[in-house]
Design a protein around this motif. Structure first.
Motif, PDB file in Angstrom:
ATOM      1  N   LYS A 251      26.636 -66.344 -42.822  1.00  0.00           N
ATOM      2  CA  LYS A 251      27.856 -65.839 -42.192  1.00  0.00           C
ATOM      3  C   LYS A 251      27.531 -65.072 -40.913  1.00  0.00           C
ATOM      4  O   LYS A 251      28.164 -65.285 -39.873  1.00  0.00           O
ATOM      5  CB  LYS A 251      28.601 -64.924 -43.179  1.00  0.00           C
ATOM      6  CG  LYS A 251      29.835 -64.265 -42.577  1.00  0.00           C
ATOM      7  CD  LYS A 251      30.580 -63.357 -43.547  1.00  0.00           C
ATOM      8  CE  LYS A 251      31.645 -62.586 -42.756  1.00  0.00           C
ATOM      9  NZ  LYS A 251      32.701 -62.022 -43.585  1.00  0.00           N
ATOM     10  N   LEU A 252      26.546 -64.186 -40.987  1.00  0.00           N
ATOM     11  CA  LEU A 252      26.227 -63.362 -39.809  1.00  0.00           C
ATOM     12  C   LEU A 252      25.592 -64.191 -38.693  1.00  0.00           C
ATOM     13  O   LEU A 252      25.787 -63.910 -37.519  1.00  0.00           O
ATOM     14  CB  LEU A 252      25.320 -62.196 -40.205  1.00  0.00           C
ATOM     15  CG  LEU A 252      26.009 -61.100 -41.029  1.00  0.00           C
ATOM     16  CD1 LEU A 252      24.983 -60.098 -41.539  1.00  0.00           C
ATOM     17  CD2 LEU A 252      27.084 -60.380 -40.206  1.00  0.00           C
TER      18      LEU A 252
ATOM     19  N   GLU B 179      26.404 -67.263 -38.076  1.00  0.00           N
ATOM     20  CA  GLU B 179      27.512 -67.973 -37.433  1.00  0.00           C
ATOM     21  C   GLU B 179      28.232 -67.062 -36.446  1.00  0.00           C
ATOM     22  O   GLU B 179      28.783 -67.506 -35.453  1.00  0.00           O
ATOM     23  CB  GLU B 179      28.502 -68.483 -38.496  1.00  0.00           C
ATOM     24  CG  GLU B 179      28.022 -69.742 -39.177  1.00  0.00           C
ATOM     25  CD  GLU B 179      28.827 -70.082 -40.434  1.00  0.00           C
ATOM     26  OE1 GLU B 179      28.373 -70.966 -41.176  1.00  0.00           O
ATOM     27  OE2 GLU B 179      29.886 -69.447 -40.661  1.00  0.00           O
ATOM     28  N   LEU B 180      28.231 -65.791 -36.764  1.00  0.00           N
ATOM     29  CA  LEU B 180      28.904 -64.785 -35.934  1.00  0.00           C
ATOM     30  C   LEU B 180      28.038 -64.375 -34.736  1.00  0.00           C
ATOM     31  O   LEU B 180      28.516 -63.771 -33.784  1.00  0.00           O
ATOM     32  CB  LEU B 180      29.137 -63.566 -36.828  1.00  0.00           C
ATOM     33  CG  LEU B 180      30.213 -62.569 -36.515  1.00  0.00           C
ATOM     34  CD1 LEU B 180      31.570 -63.245 -36.605  1.00  0.00           C
ATOM     35  CD2 LEU B 180      30.167 -61.411 -37.518  1.00  0.00           C
ATOM     36  N   SER B 181      26.759 -64.696 -34.806  1.00  0.00           N
ATOM     37  CA  SER B 181      25.814 -64.175 -33.818  1.00  0.00           C
ATOM     38  C   SER B 181      25.751 -65.046 -32.574  1.00  0.00           C
ATOM     39  O   SER B 181      25.716 -66.268 -32.664  1.00  0.00           O
ATOM     40  CB  SER B 181      24.429 -64.078 -34.453  1.00  0.00           C
ATOM     41  OG  SER B 181      23.484 -63.681 -33.504  1.00  0.00           O
TER      42      SER B 181
END
Lengths: 391, 159
Positions: A378-379, A381-383
């Motif tokens: 998840k992180l 993908e956010l990065s």
């Protein structure tokens, strides 16, 4: 929700056996150990038994154990007291760059009083090189302080060898074993150390209790002044229940050491294998040879994510871990330990410390790896950061 | 018991406007993984100079991600000129506050948005009073520190 505690290096729960021994000292055996009537003497005997047990855990004599309020107090005491005692003979202290702040900040404090402190470099796995210590020794070196096991990356230092070098150079040797006792065998005679710090709450004892081992015969100024407690070396009414708890925790730690080590290292290795299998672009921080590492410690950098977000998302799933960096303070405050072993800031910002312990189960690890994989994905993908962009 | 208030946690756990707009009208980056946080903002701007869409990707802590989510929410539907007025203080206010040591995380969003608008102004031949003398910069070290006052910090002691 499942609760998985994987931060045993931060602190440990008090074991029930420990708590049961403590309880009477809050209520029935509440007397002041300095009092001369029976309730006082009962409390005093509780302290004496605890002292025997703690001494036995590290191969010392009971008279060499001084109870303190925490490991930090023991560290502060020995550094400041030896500095005070030796100031006319020499003002050079040697320590390492990866010590706990209880040592590093005390050294900084002593620098204000004209002490010269050498902070030894460590190698990429956190080991202090005995040759480097040899080279750093000077005629005015009065104290060498090296931690036995590092709290962030679990490196087990060659204390026996380092202590021998300090001795040969005429300096006292102190080791902070807050992360070591109960996790690796520690014997003060075998190691040849003069002073040793430890803490109860890292070995399933209560918070608010620590101890300093001071080798028999060494004279040293007090840190706390007042009454005659602790053989007149550490004033203040004793934390009787806490000390009794420390004693019981020490007894259990000694009794179950091999079982504890086997359990911890098995789960730690399982955790590492699972993380390696499931999550790409990671880096192990600290010794690759797990036999030279704290049995429960694993420190991993996850590329392209920042540690605090990982910590928070795992916390939402009931999992407690620690970050290898300190984005909890300022943007540039990376871990001094990871800096010292050459981990670049972009990697140390994404470092997570896992420490397994006696109550960790294989199911806990399975659940953790499941959640961790989800959180890192998840992180990432956010990065905005990824390998393609050259970070 | 949580590290952040409910609004911050909500924006962190379920961030709005995550992603990257294809062929954006403006794109801005601020920070780097070396500093501990980094944000990329992409904007769609219509002919009336209204920001019709904003997306972000952020590397950073909980408050960096929450600030990114909140800030992009705030500027959507705003005129470009208004968006230039979105300061880190306003972002923090909308979030219902951040811990003092985390205020710098909201500066990340303010700067990344400003950089995206600067890019839009450059590529679309626009000038804005709010950009006068502005030098886009991706390195926080070169900007003035805009952090909250330093409290005695008890939080950075590793055990």
């Amino acid at each position: 929700m499942r609760n998985v505690y994987l931060d045993y290096s931060a602190t440990t729960p008090v074991k029930d056996e420990v708590l049961q021994e403590m309880i009477p000292y809050f209520t029935q055996n509440f007397g002041n150990p300095s009092s001369l009537y029976t309730p006082g003497l009962t409390a005093k005997e509780g302290l004496a038994e605890a002292r025997r047990r703690v001494a036995s855990l590290i191969g010392a004599e009971p008279g060499e154990i001084y109870f303190t309020s925490c490991g930090t107090e023991a560290d502060n005491w020995v550094l400041e007291a030896i500095a005070d005692k030796m100031k006319d003979k020499g003002r050079h202290i040697i320590t390492s760059k990866i010590e706990h702040h209880a040592i590093l900040h005390t050294c900084k404090y002593l620098e204000k009083f004209g002490f010269d402190v050498t902070y030894l470099d460590v190698d990429e796995e956190g080991f202090v090189q005995p040759e480097a210590l040899k080279d750093a020794m000077r005629d005015d070196t009065v104290l060498v302080s090296i931690m036995a096991v590092n709290n962030e990356i679990g490196t087990v230092q060659p204390i026996k060898e380092l202590a021998a070098i300090a001795k040969a150079g005429g300096a006292y040797f102190h080791t902070d074993t807050v992360q070591a006792v109960g996790n690796i065998p520690i014997d003060v005679r075998e190691l040849g150390v003069d002073f040793l710090s430890m803490s109860a709450h890292k070995i399933y004892g209560p918070k608010g209790v620590g101890a300093l081992y001071k080798r028999k015969g060494i004279q040293m100024p007090n840190f706390m002044h007042g009454g005659a407690q602790e053989n007149k070396k550490r004033a203040g009414t004793e934390n009787t229940a806490g000390i009794v708890g420390f004693g019981k925790a020490a007894e259990i730690a000694g009794r179950d050491l091999e079982e504890h080590r086997a359990h911890s290292s098995e789960l730690r290795e399982y955790l590492w294998e699972q993380i390696k299998d499931r999550i790409p672009e990671i880096k192990l921080n600290g010794p690759a040879d797990f036999s030279r590492r704290h049995p429960g410690n694993l420190n991993v950098s996850f590329s392209y994510v920042e540690g605090e977000s990982v910590l928070l998302l795992l916390d939402m799933k009931g999992i407690s871990v620690s970050t290898g960096s300190a984005c909890s303070s300022k943007s540039l405050a990376t871990s001094h330990v990871l800096d010292a072993i050459g981990v670049p800031p972009a990697k140390s910002n994404g470092a997570i410390r896992f420490t397994v312990g006696d109550f960790t189960t294989k199911e806990d690890i399975d659940y953790t790896v499941e959640c961790l994989t989800e959180v890192i994905t998840k992180l990432r993908e956010l990065s905005p950061v990824n390998d393609a962009k050259g970070w | 018991m949580a590290l952040y208030n409910d609004t911050v946690m909500d924006h962190f756990l379920n961030p709005h406007n995550v992603g990257e707009i294809e062929n954006p009208d403006g794109k801005g980056i601020y920070g780097s993984p070396v500093c501990g946080d980094m944000m990329m903002v992409t904007l769609s701007v219509d002919e009336n100079e209204v920001i019709t869409d904003a997306k972000f990707k952020t590397y950073g802590c909980g408050s960096a991600i929450a600030s990114s989510s909140m800030a992009t929410d705030m500027i959507k539907g705003m005129k470009v000129e208004e968006a230039l007025e979105v300061s880190n203080e306003k972002i923090v206010e909308e979030l219902g506050g951040l811990p003092a040591i985390k205020i710098h995380c909201s500066v990340l969003a303010e700067h990344a948005i400003k950089n995206a608008i600067y890019d839009y102004a450059q590529t679309h031949g626009k000038t804005y009073a709010g950009l006068e003398g502005y030098v886009p910069n991706t390195d926080p070290d070169e900007d003035d520190e805009e952090e909250g006052f330093e409290e005695e910090q008890f939080s950075d002691e590793k055990k």
